[in-house]
Design a protein around this motif. Structure first.
Motif, mmCIF file in Angstrom:
data_model
loop_
_atom_site.group_PDB
_atom_site.id
_atom_site.type_symbol
_atom_site.label_atom_id
_atom_site.label_comp_id
_atom_site.label_asym_id
_atom_site.label_seq_id
_atom_site.Cartn_x
_atom_site.Cartn_y
_atom_site.Cartn_z
ATOM 1 N N ARG A 95 0.895 -1.041 0.195
ATOM 2 C CA ARG A 95 0.185 0.091 -0.024
ATOM 3 C C ARG A 95 0.929 1.278 -0.005
ATOM 4 N NH1 ARG A 95 -5.214 -0.071 1.691
ATOM 5 N NH2 ARG A 95 -4.742 1.779 2.928
ATOM 6 N N GLU A 96 1.814 1.137 0.746
ATOM 7 C CA GLU A 96 2.806 2.444 0.761
ATOM 8 C C GLU A 96 3.381 2.708 -0.375
ATOM 9 O OE1 GLU A 96 5.734 2.104 3.933
ATOM 10 O OE2 GLU A 96 3.859 1.867 5.499
ATOM 11 N N ARG A 97 3.769 1.608 -1.197
ATOM 12 C CA ARG A 97 4.599 1.772 -2.455
ATOM 13 C C ARG A 97 3.565 2.001 -3.698
ATOM 14 N NH1 ARG A 97 6.181 2.976 -6.422
ATOM 15 N NH2 ARG A 97 7.776 2.283 -7.907
ATOM 16 N N TRP A 98 2.264 1.416 -3.650
ATOM 17 C CA TRP A 98 1.654 1.751 -4.909
ATOM 18 C C TRP A 98 -0.075 2.536 -4.636
ATOM 19 C CZ3 TRP A 98 3.632 1.415 -9.112
ATOM 20 C CH2 TRP A 98 4.677 0.533 -9.412
ATOM 21 N N LEU A 99 -0.367 2.770 -3.588
ATOM 22 C CA LEU A 99 -1.643 3.457 -3.451
ATOM 23 C C LEU A 99 -1.627 4.792 -3.941
ATOM 24 C CD1 LEU A 99 -4.112 2.011 -2.500
ATOM 25 C CD2 LEU A 99 -3.742 2.880 0.080
ATOM 26 N N GLU A 100 -0.598 5.451 -3.538
ATOM 27 C CA GLU A 100 -0.431 7.025 -3.918
ATOM 28 C C GLU A 100 -0.498 7.023 -5.436
ATOM 29 O OE1 GLU A 100 -2.484 8.751 -1.440
ATOM 30 O OE2 GLU A 100 -1.850 9.989 -3.296
ATOM 31 N N PRO A 101 0.643 6.479 -6.098
ATOM 32 C CA PRO A 101 0.758 6.470 -7.582
ATOM 33 C C PRO A 101 -0.404 6.235 -8.407
ATOM 34 C CG PRO A 101 2.536 5.387 -6.702
ATOM 35 C CD PRO A 101 1.762 5.868 -5.541
ATOM 36 N N LEU A 102 -1.050 4.836 -7.892
ATOM 37 C CA LEU A 102 -2.239 4.462 -8.596
ATOM 38 C C LEU A 102 -3.368 5.234 -8.370
ATOM 39 C CD1 LEU A 102 -1.990 0.531 -7.808
ATOM 40 C CD2 LEU A 102 -1.349 1.751 -9.888
ATOM 41 N N THR A 103 -3.764 6.029 -7.131
ATOM 42 C CA THR A 103 -4.840 6.966 -7.151
ATOM 43 C C THR A 103 -4.617 8.194 -7.963
ATOM 44 O OG1 THR A 103 -4.898 5.883 -4.884
ATOM 45 C CG2 THR A 103 -6.040 8.305 -5.264
ATOM 46 N N ALA A 104 -3.339 8.606 -8.003
ATOM 47 C CA ALA A 104 -2.902 9.798 -8.900
ATOM 48 C C ALA A 104 -2.962 9.407 -10.354
ATOM 49 C CB ALA A 104 -1.673 10.457 -8.262
ATOM 50 N N GLY A 105 -2.530 8.354 -10.592
ATOM 51 C CA GLY A 105 -2.496 8.000 -11.997
ATOM 52 C C GLY A 105 -1.252 7.976 -12.545
ATOM 53 N N THR A 106 -0.211 8.264 -11.576
ATOM 54 C CA THR A 106 1.211 8.408 -12.256
ATOM 55 C C THR A 106 1.646 7.116 -12.433
ATOM 56 O OG1 THR A 106 1.982 8.423 -9.735
ATOM 57 C CG2 THR A 106 1.688 10.589 -11.034
ATOM 58 N N ALA A 107 0.963 6.055 -12.069
ATOM 59 C CA ALA A 107 1.144 4.562 -12.222
ATOM 60 C C ALA A 107 -0.080 3.989 -12.658
ATOM 61 C CB ALA A 107 1.863 3.785 -11.007
ATOM 62 N N LEU A 108 -0.009 2.977 -13.671
ATOM 63 C CA LEU A 108 -1.333 2.541 -14.111
ATOM 64 C C LEU A 108 -1.434 0.773 -13.851
ATOM 65 C CD1 LEU A 108 -2.030 4.244 -17.470
ATOM 66 C CD2 LEU A 108 -2.939 4.966 -15.197
ATOM 67 N N GLY A 109 -2.607 0.570 -13.574
ATOM 68 C CA GLY A 109 -2.798 -1.177 -13.169
ATOM 69 C C GLY A 109 -3.474 -1.697 -14.206
ATOM 70 N N ALA A 110 -3.336 -2.848 -14.286
ATOM 71 C CA ALA A 110 -4.049 -3.922 -15.208
ATOM 72 C C ALA A 110 -4.254 -5.247 -14.501
ATOM 73 C CB ALA A 110 -3.168 -4.007 -16.568
ATOM 74 N N PHE A 111 -5.363 -5.948 -15.295
ATOM 75 C CA PHE A 111 -5.816 -7.075 -14.383
ATOM 76 C C PHE A 111 -5.638 -8.225 -15.526
ATOM 77 C CE2 PHE A 111 -9.970 -9.379 -14.690
ATOM 78 C CZ PHE A 111 -10.063 -9.949 -13.414
#
Ligand SMILES: Cc1cc2nc3c(=O)[nH]c(=O)nc-3n(C[C@H](O)[C@H](O)[C@H](O)COP(=O)(O)OP(=O)(O)OC[C@H]3O[C@@H](n4cnc5c(N)ncnc54)[C@H](O)[C@@H]3O)c2cc1C
Length: 379
Positions: A95-111
């Motif tokens: 959560r510390e590593r990915w929550l912020e960037p994914l919320t801001a969209g500076t990192a994108l996720g896929a399924f």
């Protein structure tokens, strides 16, 4: 009848009208959503909507984006699923590593769920993860049709472990991870879809979401979010089909009258207008149940996804009919809506899978049939 936007999406409506609709056919032709658009979505804060707003608002936003471009909405769908999983099941380090960037969209996720042998029945997953010497995991597998797979920084991956199916968050840049773009898809062509391979990819222990063997429960939770988004996006397709059809029917004369004056054309427009209201109401109902934490939302979302996606296919078919040869032409929005609508009937649990889930739920509620949860091995 107006296709007035659902409440709370005023900013999105203007964005869709000015930044999305004018370019959507070019994105489709180029088979890519450009970086500037991904950045615009980030500036609006929409990548994080699954955790920053209500689920009613989430659906309203995804309807608006879906009205403009199903490829972008598909990227938002899978990103939201990954973000939701990290938020709900991620260990502190993850959560510390990915929550912020994914919320801001500076990192994108896929399924990453689907494989050659595991489509509607995701319990057939063959990807596997085994404990690595010294800690963590070693992941092997081949995932297909990964929306956003060409571009994402992280993948939500389902793989078999000693205790059943487990879920992992995997960094796209990790050694042993590779991706190959998928071109020439029927619809959502700009959604940066890829095949993703994991060959002895080494994952840290914190990559595991929830506990080992929780993959089916996690898939159920994220598919519920994905279906909510696709239901809303399909509603947007109906709105776009209606808008385009009304505009065309009000401007073209055949048989001595405007198309819109012919009652057979009016019937097609009526069906779109009514389906739009019904699909929107089902999405709002499912979203309100989610916001209230009511488990009935799972079935409400299946119903919304089933209705909205089949109605979107109907509306897009009728939009092509109303446009005639023009709507069949390369680069025409009706052509794109028609191809995109078909995808909505396949992804996040096909129409047949929704029919099975909804009927089995009704039968079980009546004391007949065997109980089945809304995941039911159905992606
Ligand atoms: C554009 C696109 C994007 C996608 N993006 C992703 C993604 O991001 N991540 C991901 O993991 N997957 C993704 N997928 C895969 C998608 O989830 C699967 O295509 C879907 O689950 C169906 O699986 P399948 O294609 O293997 O079809 P199958 O499961 O082989 O089904 C074929 C047909 O049989 C029907 N069928 C299957 N089982 C039954 C049954 N029990 N009873 C009656 N009928 C049945 C289905 O409804 C369908 O009509 C994507 C697919 C597409 C086309």
């Amino acid at each position: 009848m107006s296709t007035a936007a659902p409440p709370g999406t005023a900013g999105a409506r203007a964005f869709v009208d000015t930044e999305l609709i004018p370019h959507a056919d070019a994105f489709d032709r180029d088979e890519a959503i450009p970086e500037w658009l991904l950045g615009s979505v980030a500036e609006h804060g929409w990548w994080g909507a699954v955790r920053t707003g209500s689920m009613v608002e989430f659906a309203a936003l995804h309807e608006e984006i879906g009205r403009g471009c199903s490829s972008l909405r598909s990227l938002l769908t899978v990103h939201s699923m990954a973000l939701y999983a990290v938020d709900r099941w991620g260990a502190d380090a993850l959560r510390e590593r990915w929550l912020e960037p994914l919320t801001a969209g500076t990192a994108l996720g896929a399924f990453c769920l689907t494989e050659s042998a595991a489509g509607s029945d995701f319990t057939a997953v063959e990807a596997s993860a085994r404990p690595a010497p010294g800690g963590g995991w070693l992941l092997d597998g081949h995932k297909k049709w990964v929306t956003g797979g060409e571009r994402a920084e992280v993948f939500l991956v389902f793989a078999r472990t000693g205790r059943g199916v487990s879920a992992f968050l995997v960094e796209a840049g990790a050694p042993g991870v590779s991706r190959t773009p998928v071109r020439g898809l029927l619809g959502t062509r700009a959604a940066l879809t890829a095949e993703v391979r994991f060959e002895g990819a080494r994952l840290p222990a914190a990559a595991l979401l929830g506990a080992e063997g929780m993959g089916t429960a996690i898939a159920t939770g994220v598919l519920d979010i994905g279906r909510h988004s696709v239901a809303a996006g399909s509603t947007g397709i109906i709105a776009a089909a209606l808008e385009g059809s009304v505009r065309h029917a009000a401007g073209r004369r055949q048989g001595g009258a405007l198309l819109g004056e012919h009652q057979l054309i009016q019937r097609l427009i009526t069906r779109m207008a009514v389906d739009l209201r019904a699909a929107r109401a089902l999405c709002r109902d499912a979203g309100a149940l989610k916001d209230a934490g009511d488990p009935a939302t799972l079935m409400a979302t299946c119903a919304a996804k089933y209705f909205a996606s089949t109605a979107a296919m109907r509306a897009a078919t009728d939009a092509v009919q109303i446009h005639g040869a023009v709507g069949c032409s390369d680069g025409h929005p009706a052509n794109r809506l028609f191809r995109d609508a078909k995808i909505m009937e396949i992804i996040e649990g096909s129409s047949q899978i929704q029919e099975i889930l909804i009927a089995q739920h009704a039968l079980t509620a009546a004391g007949a049939g065997r109980p089945r949860t809304p995941e039911g091995g159905a992606s």
